[in-house]
Design a protein around this motif. Structure first.
Motif, PDB file in Angstrom:
ATOM      1  N   THR A  36      48.173  16.583  44.416  1.00  0.00           N
ATOM      2  CA  THR A  36      47.104  16.665  43.084  1.00  0.00           C
ATOM      3  C   THR A  36      48.163  16.222  42.144  1.00  0.00           C
ATOM      4  N   CYS A  84      48.280  18.046  39.188  1.00  0.00           N
ATOM      5  CA  CYS A  84      48.201  18.990  38.546  1.00  0.00           C
ATOM      6  C   CYS A  84      50.060  19.082  37.836  1.00  0.00           C
ATOM      7  N   TYR A 121      51.887  21.181  36.382  1.00  0.00           N
ATOM      8  CA  TYR A 121      52.375  22.662  36.922  1.00  0.00           C
ATOM      9  C   TYR A 121      53.012  21.912  37.884  1.00  0.00           C
ATOM     10  N   PHE A 122      52.519  21.423  38.931  1.00  0.00           N
ATOM     11  CA  PHE A 122      52.820  21.748  40.662  1.00  0.00           C
ATOM     12  C   PHE A 122      54.176  20.346  40.362  1.00  0.00           C
ATOM     13  N   ALA A 182      55.945  27.719  36.789  1.00  0.00           N
ATOM     14  CA  ALA A 182      55.247  28.394  38.168  1.00  0.00           C
ATOM     15  C   ALA A 182      54.697  27.305  39.219  1.00  0.00           C
ATOM     16  N   CYS A 183      54.297  27.550  40.519  1.00  0.00           N
ATOM     17  CA  CYS A 183      53.205  26.555  41.045  1.00  0.00           C
ATOM     18  C   CYS A 183      53.346  27.183  43.014  1.00  0.00           C
ATOM     19  N   ASN A 184      52.013  27.662  43.228  1.00  0.00           N
ATOM     20  CA  ASN A 184      52.019  28.353  44.494  1.00  0.00           C
ATOM     21  C   ASN A 184      51.952  27.549  45.330  1.00  0.00           C
ATOM     22  N   LYS A 185      51.317  26.394  44.856  1.00  0.00           N
ATOM     23  CA  LYS A 185      51.287  25.217  45.971  1.00  0.00           C
ATOM     24  C   LYS A 185      52.925  24.600  46.112  1.00  0.00           C
ATOM     25  N   CYS A 238      50.865  30.653  39.193  1.00  0.00           N
ATOM     26  CA  CYS A 238      50.091  29.607  38.845  1.00  0.00           C
ATOM     27  C   CYS A 238      49.989  29.683  37.585  1.00  0.00           C
ATOM     28  N   ASP A 239      50.687  28.792  36.932  1.00  0.00           N
ATOM     29  CA  ASP A 239      50.429  28.901  35.596  1.00  0.00           C
ATOM     30  C   ASP A 239      49.246  27.675  35.505  1.00  0.00           C
ATOM     31  N   ALA A 240      48.869  27.007  35.920  1.00  0.00           N
ATOM     32  CA  ALA A 240      47.404  26.738  35.805  1.00  0.00           C
ATOM     33  C   ALA A 240      46.590  27.324  34.922  1.00  0.00           C
ATOM     34  N   CYS A 260      45.056  29.193  43.301  1.00  0.00           N
ATOM     35  CA  CYS A 260      45.743  27.727  42.568  1.00  0.00           C
ATOM     36  C   CYS A 260      43.778  26.998  42.101  1.00  0.00           C
ATOM     37  N   VAL A 261      43.946  25.986  41.507  1.00  0.00           N
ATOM     38  CA  VAL A 261      42.753  25.627  41.161  1.00  0.00           C
ATOM     39  C   VAL A 261      42.930  24.462  40.673  1.00  0.00           C
ATOM     40  N   ALA A 262      43.540  23.378  41.445  1.00  0.00           N
ATOM     41  CA  ALA A 262      43.810  22.055  41.029  1.00  0.00           C
ATOM     42  C   ALA A 262      42.787  20.951  42.481  1.00  0.00           C
TER      43      ALA A 262
HETATM   44  S1  SF4 Z   1      46.248  24.887  40.279  1.00  0.00           S
HETATM   45 FE1  SF4 Z   1      48.408  26.034  40.111  1.00  0.00          FE
HETATM   46  S2  SF4 Z   1      49.257  26.909  42.241  1.00  0.00           S
HETATM   47 FE2  SF4 Z   1      47.674  24.065  42.030  1.00  0.00          FE
HETATM   48  S3  SF4 Z   1      49.046  23.301  41.550  1.00  0.00           S
HETATM   49 FE3  SF4 Z   1      48.755  23.601  39.559  1.00  0.00          FE
HETATM   50  S4  SF4 Z   1      50.182  24.651  39.437  1.00  0.00           S
HETATM   51 FE4  SF4 Z   1      50.602  25.082  41.500  1.00  0.00          FE
END
Ligand code: SF4
Ligand SMILES: Cc1cc2nc3c(=O)[nH]c(=O)nc-3n(C[C@H](O)[C@H](O)[C@H](O)COP(=O)(O)OP(=O)(O)OC[C@H]3O[C@@H](n4cnc5c(N)ncnc54)[C@H](O)[C@@H]3O)c2cc1C
Length: 325
Positions: free
Chosen positions: A115, A117, A119-120, A126-129, A136-138, A155-157
């Motif tokens: 992805t 994203c 934040y990834f 913060a990123c669960n992925k 998840c900061d997104a 996750c909303v990526a």
């Molecule tokens: S949506 Fe959240 S968990 Fe998913 S990749 Fe982005 S920051 Fe990480």
């Protein structure tokens, strides 16, 4: 970039043997090296598969086509059989990245790109992925490009590939070789929704190598790949759609709709397709199908526009295809 061991595999069996949990295959490197440079990916070993004999595009006995996992995106888009039999795929490939990147990027790498994203990629976020359980900061951040369908509170990526949206509409199959042998997976089942494990992105098992992607025989339909993005080129999709349509005596005989930029995987709109089959090929039916294609959409703070954009894109593409078929 962290230190890593590099080894070049001479054949598929050796590549599989050299794989493991902290190992990454290297194809074109256009995504993997970026991720390693940012230290999002920290493999202990990189297995270079770029010289394996998997770069051909071959006819299949049923008049389908097999795309080798190492075939370059540019090469596949320029192949006469792809351009004439699967124009939706050629268009999707040509709408991805830039000419330089398409000359380097491979079919397998495109399928497995990660992805975009922001934040990834940002190690301070913060990123669960990236780090399971981190948050998840997104969710409360700048989520304009994020998912409206099939997302979770973990996750909303979105999946970034153009090619995969076309492959989903075409009902392509991914061929794999791993420690337990060979198997094939429909591309629509290959990528996963995030649920509570967004770091598990595909059904690929440890050590498995994508060897090729099979396209079934081309159904006699009109098709198009349309992409809305912030810049006219060299940008990922905000929303994209691969649409296939056949109209017979004013009624819809075949309809396939896949969306990009909306979910963690290419999103096949099966319910919208069902609504269309047998319906009069008119604006009202196309509007109903477009509505159904984004049914259940749950927009975030900054991306409510995506549902309407997807609706309009689907409706307009169906209209255009009906006119030209
Ligand atoms: S949506 Fe959240 S968990 Fe998913 S990749 Fe982005 S920051 Fe990480
Ligand atoms: C600036 C930029 C813009 C871009 N724009 C777009 C765009 O608009 N649309 C779009 O679709 N893409 C876009 N891309 C993404 C590009 O298409 C991918 O980076 C590319 O397809 C990845 O292919 P690769 O061969 O370089 O993969 P690599 O970077 O080598 O690998 C990517 C991942 O796939 C794994 N992998 C590769 N091959 C295999 C295999 N055969 N079996 C198992 N695992 C494998 C690797 O281990 C790695 O995890 C863009 C990329 C960049 C850098």
């Amino acid at each position: 970039m962290r230190e890593f061991a590099y080894v070049r595999a001479e054949d598929v069996a050796e590549a599989v043997e050299l794989a493991g949990p902290q190992v990454r295959y290297l194809a074109g490197g256009t995504n993997l090296f970026d991720l390693m440079r940012e230290e999002v990916e920290r493999p202990e070993r990189v297995v270079d598969i770029s010289r394996l004999p998997l770069a051909a595009v071959d006819d299949l006995p049923d008049s389908g086509l097999r795309l080798g996992a190492l075939a370059r995106n540019a090469h596949v888009a320029a192949d006469d059989r792809v351009r004439h039999r699967y124009p939706v795929l050629a268009r999707a490939l040509l709408k991805g990245a830039s000419p330089q990147l398409r000359n380097r990027a491979t079919i397998g790498g495109n399928l497995l790109q990660r992805t975009r994203c922001r934040y990834f990629y940002d190690l301070t976020a913060a990123c669960n992925k990236r780090t399971p359980g981190a948050g998840c900061d997104a969710l409360a951040g700048f989520n304009r490009g994020h998912a409206i369908l099939g997302a979770s509170s973990s996750c909303v990526a979105v999946h970034p590939s153009d090619m995969c949206v076309a492959l989903a509409a075409l009902d392509a199959t991914v061929n794999l070789t791993g420690p337990e042998g060979e198997r094939s997976v429909p591309v629509t089942d290959f990528h996963l929704l995030p649920g509570e494990t967004p770091h598990v992105e595909t059904v690929l098992r440890s050590g498995e190598l994508v060897t090729s992607v099979d396209l079934p025989p081309w159904p006699p339909v009109s098709g198009d790949y349309v992409k809305v993005r912030d810049r006219a080129s060299y940008a990922f999709a905000l929303i994209s759609a691969a649409v296939l349509l056949r109209v017979e005596e004013g009624r819809v005989a075949v309809a396939r709709i896949a969306l990009g930029g909306v979910a963690h995987k290419p999103w096949r709109a099966y319910a919208a397709e069902e609504l269309l089959i047998g319906a009069a090929a008119d604006e009202a039916a196309f509007a109903r199908a477009a509505e159904e294609a984004v049914a259940g959409a749950r927009p975030l703070e900054h991306n409510a526009f995506k549902a309407e954009m997807a609706r309009r894109l689907v409706r307009r593409t169906l209209m255009d295809l009906a006119r030209s078929s």
